[in-house]
Design a protein around this motif. Structure first.
Motif, mmCIF file in Angstrom:
data_model
loop_
_atom_site.group_PDB
_atom_site.id
_atom_site.type_symbol
_atom_site.label_atom_id
_atom_site.label_comp_id
_atom_site.label_asym_id
_atom_site.label_seq_id
_atom_site.Cartn_x
_atom_site.Cartn_y
_atom_site.Cartn_z
ATOM 1 N N THR A 56 10.074 6.138 -4.933
ATOM 2 C CA THR A 56 11.057 5.747 -3.913
ATOM 3 C C THR A 56 11.004 4.244 -3.619
ATOM 4 O O THR A 56 11.639 3.790 -2.662
ATOM 5 N N GLY A 57 10.262 3.494 -4.437
ATOM 6 C CA GLY A 57 10.033 2.082 -4.121
ATOM 7 C C GLY A 57 10.854 1.082 -4.900
ATOM 8 O O GLY A 57 10.620 -0.128 -4.780
ATOM 9 N N TYR A 58 11.812 1.517 -5.697
ATOM 10 C CA TYR A 58 12.649 0.577 -6.444
ATOM 11 C C TYR A 58 13.617 -0.146 -5.496
ATOM 12 O O TYR A 58 14.179 0.476 -4.582
ATOM 13 N N HIS A 76 0.858 -1.181 0.000
ATOM 14 C CA HIS A 76 0.000 0.000 0.000
ATOM 15 C C HIS A 76 0.898 1.236 0.000
ATOM 16 O O HIS A 76 1.981 1.209 0.582
ATOM 17 N N PRO A 77 0.476 2.348 -0.653
ATOM 18 C CA PRO A 77 1.324 3.553 -0.663
ATOM 19 C C PRO A 77 1.709 4.035 0.725
ATOM 20 O O PRO A 77 0.958 3.867 1.693
ATOM 21 N N LYS A 78 2.875 4.613 0.831
ATOM 22 C CA LYS A 78 3.354 5.167 2.096
ATOM 23 C C LYS A 78 2.524 6.386 2.501
ATOM 24 O O LYS A 78 1.824 6.977 1.687
ATOM 25 N N TYR A 107 0.781 7.544 -3.937
ATOM 26 C CA TYR A 107 1.167 6.512 -4.909
ATOM 27 C C TYR A 107 2.389 6.969 -5.710
ATOM 28 O O TYR A 107 3.353 6.213 -5.880
ATOM 29 N N VAL A 108 2.358 8.210 -6.210
ATOM 30 C CA VAL A 108 3.480 8.732 -7.000
ATOM 31 C C VAL A 108 4.750 8.756 -6.148
ATOM 32 O O VAL A 108 5.824 8.306 -6.588
ATOM 33 N N THR A 133 -2.364 12.103 -10.346
ATOM 34 C CA THR A 133 -2.718 11.943 -8.931
ATOM 35 C C THR A 133 -4.223 11.828 -8.711
ATOM 36 O O THR A 133 -4.652 11.468 -7.617
ATOM 37 N N LYS A 134 -5.014 12.141 -9.747
ATOM 38 C CA LYS A 134 -6.459 11.907 -9.659
ATOM 39 C C LYS A 134 -6.823 10.550 -10.261
ATOM 40 O O LYS A 134 -7.884 9.999 -9.965
ATOM 41 N N ALA A 135 -5.962 10.021 -11.100
ATOM 42 C CA ALA A 135 -6.249 8.765 -11.791
ATOM 43 C C ALA A 135 -5.840 7.542 -10.984
ATOM 44 O O ALA A 135 -6.216 6.427 -11.329
ATOM 45 N N ARG A 136 -5.070 7.726 -9.924
ATOM 46 C CA ARG A 136 -4.622 6.607 -9.101
ATOM 47 C C ARG A 136 -5.174 6.741 -7.687
ATOM 48 O O ARG A 136 -5.317 7.847 -7.176
#
Length: 282
Positions: A172-174, A46-48, A166-167, A157-160
């Motif tokens: 930072t999630g690699y 889940h996004p941070k 999420y962005v 940011t409205k589409a996700r």
């Protein structure tokens, strides 16, 4: 007779509601129970948490952060991702002066016409122009990106779901594939040309890490350009591009809520007064 019919109708609707509730609960439970466990379902994160000025009770834009975010977009993201719904003159909303916007627009090349030959060409942008498309069509986009199409970021940011977070999380999630994942799912792998990211739905992402090292950009205000900071700044900027009126919308909500509370109290007091008179007459 009328009373019996009323009772039967009430029982019918009660049974219908209970059946709908029970059927929905069974379906949800069945889906959760029978869902196939895969690397994607078990290791997708889940996004941070992300704290932005536009999320506060008194919502506002941190214009200095938005300008840093624009700088990250231009120097890092603009090589692949367009902002087709944003005009250069819109940048005045994040603190740039009219002269600065004119200078910024001139650094971009937009489609135009050669006044001498009449042929299509590119010309320096004007404040009234929109950010240019990176690729002319999907074919060109796929050819340049290993058959993947970089999405336009104007409304990202409205589409996700939880778009800003999420962005930020995606950027930072690699990482390397964790050992526990390969231990549980030995067949899972990241194909050549893809990159592992636990915040992406299927864990493998075509986009290479855009923010690879600290100080990838040099901020004009002296803010340390860590990967985390750059990700937060560009997420804030994309929150603004998707909904520039966000703080105003939230600020408008407070007077509306205040009015509704006042109207509710007024209606309650009026009801008390009316029924007090009725009780006296009774």
């Amino acid at each position: 007779m009328v009373r019996i019919i009323g009772i039967l109708v009430g029982l019918f609707f009660t049974a219908a509601v209970l059946w709908a509730f029970g059927n929905g609960a069974v379906q949800v439970a069945s889906q959760d129970y029978f869902v196939e466990k895969t690397a994607e379902t078990e290791f997708h994160l889940h996004p941070k948490e992300l704290d932005q000025a536009s999320d506060h009770l008194v919502a506002h834009w941190d214009k200095q952060q938005l300008q840093r975010g624009y700088q990250v977009y231009k120097e890092v993201c603009a090589a692949c991702h367009s902002l087709r719904h944003v005009a250069f003159r819109d940048l005045e909303q994040i603190g740039y002066t009219e002269a600065q916007v004119k200078a910024i627009a001139a650094t971009w090349q937009v489609p135009g016409v050669d006044p001498v030959t009449g042929e299509a060409t590119t010309v320096p942008g004007k404040p009234t122009d929109y950010f240019p498309l990176v690729y002319l069509n999907d074919v060109a986009a796929r050819a340049a990106n290993n058959n993947a199409i970089p999405p336009d970021l104007s409304l990202m940011t409205k589409a996700r779901h939880e778009g800003p977070a999420y962005v930020y999380s995606l950027l930072t999630g690699y990482s390397e594939i964790p050992a526990e994942l390969t231990a549980e799912f030995p067949d899972f792998s990241t194909p050549p040309g893809l990159h592992f990211n636990r915040y992406f739905a299927n864990l493998n992402l075509a986009m290479p890490p855009p923010l690879a090292v600290d100080d990838q950009v040099t901020y004009a205000d002296g803010t340390p350009a860590t990967i985390d900071q750059m990700a937060k700044d560009v997420s804030a900027f994309l929150t603004w591009t998707a909904e520039p009126s966000l703080p105003k919308r939230k600020q408008t909500g407070w007077p509306v809520i205040g009015f509704l509370i006042f109207a509710t109290i007024l209606a309650y007091l009026a009801k008390k007064q009316i029924w007090a008179r009725a009780k006296k007459k009774a």
